[in-house]
Design a protein around this motif. Structure first.
Motif, PDB file in Angstrom:
ATOM      1  N   MET A   1      48.498   2.974 -39.543  1.00 55.17           N
ATOM      2  CA  MET A   1      47.884   2.432 -38.432  1.00 55.17           C
ATOM      3  C   MET A   1      47.521   1.152 -38.944  1.00 55.17           C
ATOM      4  SD  MET A   1      43.994   3.513 -36.645  1.00 55.17           S
ATOM      5  CE  MET A   1      43.873   5.212 -36.381  1.00 55.17           C
ATOM      6  N   ASN A   2      48.151   0.045 -36.921  1.00 54.21           N
ATOM      7  CA  ASN A   2      47.865  -1.244 -37.672  1.00 54.21           C
ATOM      8  C   ASN A   2      46.662  -1.508 -36.832  1.00 54.21           C
ATOM      9  OD1 ASN A   2      50.744  -1.592 -36.970  1.00 54.21           O
ATOM     10  ND2 ASN A   2      50.602  -1.827 -34.495  1.00 54.21           N
ATOM     11  N   ARG A   3      45.926  -2.994 -38.230  1.00 55.94           N
ATOM     12  CA  ARG A   3      45.047  -3.664 -37.773  1.00 55.94           C
ATOM     13  C   ARG A   3      45.438  -4.341 -36.501  1.00 55.94           C
ATOM     14  NH1 ARG A   3      44.859  -5.885 -43.739  1.00 55.94           N
ATOM     15  NH2 ARG A   3      46.964  -5.733 -43.285  1.00 55.94           N
TER      16      ARG A   3
ATOM     17  N   VAL B   1      49.501  -7.267 -37.845  1.00 56.64           N
ATOM     18  CA  VAL B   1      48.593  -7.078 -36.949  1.00 56.64           C
ATOM     19  C   VAL B   1      49.098  -7.196 -35.369  1.00 56.64           C
ATOM     20  CG1 VAL B   1      46.772  -8.092 -36.362  1.00 56.64           C
ATOM     21  CG2 VAL B   1      47.840  -7.925 -38.946  1.00 56.64           C
ATOM     22  N   VAL B   2      48.805  -6.349 -34.906  1.00 54.57           N
ATOM     23  CA  VAL B   2      47.800  -7.209 -33.597  1.00 54.57           C
ATOM     24  C   VAL B   2      46.746  -7.586 -33.042  1.00 54.57           C
ATOM     25  CG1 VAL B   2      47.446  -5.434 -31.080  1.00 54.57           C
ATOM     26  CG2 VAL B   2      48.564  -4.241 -32.810  1.00 54.57           C
ATOM     27  N   VAL B   3      47.917  -8.375 -32.066  1.00 54.94           N
ATOM     28  CA  VAL B   3      46.619  -9.664 -30.944  1.00 54.94           C
ATOM     29  C   VAL B   3      46.207  -9.563 -30.714  1.00 54.94           C
ATOM     30  CG1 VAL B   3      46.373 -12.272 -31.083  1.00 54.94           C
ATOM     31  CG2 VAL B   3      48.170 -11.454 -33.288  1.00 54.94           C
ATOM     32  N   VAL B   4      44.619  -9.339 -29.805  1.00 53.00           N
ATOM     33  CA  VAL B   4      43.217  -8.693 -28.865  1.00 53.00           C
ATOM     34  C   VAL B   4      43.249 -10.527 -28.049  1.00 53.00           C
ATOM     35  CG1 VAL B   4      42.380  -7.998 -28.302  1.00 53.00           C
ATOM     36  CG2 VAL B   4      43.332  -6.680 -30.125  1.00 53.00           C
ATOM     37  N   THR B   5      43.404 -10.703 -27.308  1.00 54.47           N
ATOM     38  CA  THR B   5      42.889 -11.766 -26.679  1.00 54.47           C
ATOM     39  C   THR B   5      42.000 -11.458 -25.323  1.00 54.47           C
ATOM     40  OG1 THR B   5      44.271 -12.698 -25.177  1.00 54.47           O
ATOM     41  CG2 THR B   5      44.806 -13.392 -27.046  1.00 54.47           C
ATOM     42  N   GLY B   6      41.926 -12.343 -24.676  1.00 53.45           N
ATOM     43  CA  GLY B   6      41.388 -12.587 -23.361  1.00 53.45           C
ATOM     44  C   GLY B   6      42.731 -12.263 -22.174  1.00 53.45           C
TER      45      GLY B   6
ATOM     46  N   GLN C   1      39.715  -9.096 -45.276  1.00 51.59           N
ATOM     47  CA  GLN C   1      38.116  -8.738 -45.812  1.00 51.59           C
ATOM     48  C   GLN C   1      38.374  -7.708 -44.753  1.00 51.59           C
ATOM     49  OE1 GLN C   1      34.751 -11.777 -44.006  1.00 51.59           O
ATOM     50  NE2 GLN C   1      36.300 -12.768 -44.025  1.00 51.59           N
ATOM     51  N   LEU C   2      39.379  -7.176 -44.263  1.00 51.32           N
ATOM     52  CA  LEU C   2      40.099  -6.174 -43.276  1.00 51.32           C
ATOM     53  C   LEU C   2      40.134  -5.054 -43.808  1.00 51.32           C
ATOM     54  CD1 LEU C   2      41.592  -7.478 -40.749  1.00 51.32           C
ATOM     55  CD2 LEU C   2      39.053  -6.411 -40.539  1.00 51.32           C
ATOM     56  N   PRO C   3      39.901  -3.959 -44.239  1.00 49.21           N
ATOM     57  CA  PRO C   3      40.396  -3.089 -44.756  1.00 49.21           C
ATOM     58  C   PRO C   3      41.793  -2.452 -45.022  1.00 49.21           C
ATOM     59  CG  PRO C   3      39.321  -1.803 -43.031  1.00 49.21           C
ATOM     60  CD  PRO C   3      39.602  -3.176 -42.681  1.00 49.21           C
TER      61      PRO C   3
END
Length: 160
Positions: free
Chosen positions: A1-3, A34-39, A155-157
């Motif tokens: 699963m992606n972070r 990593v999937v990048v989430v933004t506004g 800091q991420l799993p």
């Protein structure tokens, strides 16, 4: 699963340095799957999405309005919320951690939502948050895109 990592910062009014840092952060995150989430809009958000997309990554833009077409071209999945700035909580809660680039009031709200949700936060060239006693709140700081990504990913799993 992606972070998933939210990259937040000023939209309109972002400085050249903030845009450059966000672009590199987006690229480095994508290079780490990593999937990048933004506004989903301009400034830091657009730069992070562009950097991630250039590296072949996935980007999610949670838009304040109802028009998918308002999303920056770097967004691969645009989700209109119709919530205006209230979407900041959705941006944060869609992620496993947050990198804040620069500082605006919206950025500060996203840092607060992330800390409230016990998500790791790294601030680059932006806010240093202190409690009522003057003690720095648990927000890591970095002075480069490389350090910001390394600090946050540490800091991420690990992905499953």
């Amino acid at each position: 699963m992606n972070r998933y990592v939210a990259v937040v910062g000023p939209g309109e009014g972002a400085t050249r340095l903030e845009v450059r840092l966000a672009d590199e952060i987006g690229q480095r995150l994508a290079e780490n799957n990593v999937v990048v989430v933004t506004g989903g809009l301009a400034g830091v958000m657009a730069a992070a999405a562009r950097g991630a997309r250039r590296a072949g990554g996935q980007t999610v833009g949670l838009l304040p309005g109802l028009d998918r077409a308002a999303a920056d071209a770097g967004v691969t999945m645009a989700i209109p919320t119709g919530l205006g700035e209230l979407r900041n909580a959705l941006v944060v809660n869609s992620a496993d951690g947050l990198i804040a680039v620069g500082g605006s009031w919206g950025t500060l709200s996203e840092i607060a939502f992330a800390r409230r949700a016990d998500l790791p936060v790294v601030s680059v060239c932006g806010w240093t948050v202190r409690d009522h006693n003057g003690n720095q709140v648990e927000v890591s700081t970095a002075d480069s895109a490389e350090k910001a990504v390394t600090l946050l990913l540490g800091q991420l799993p690990r992905p499953a």
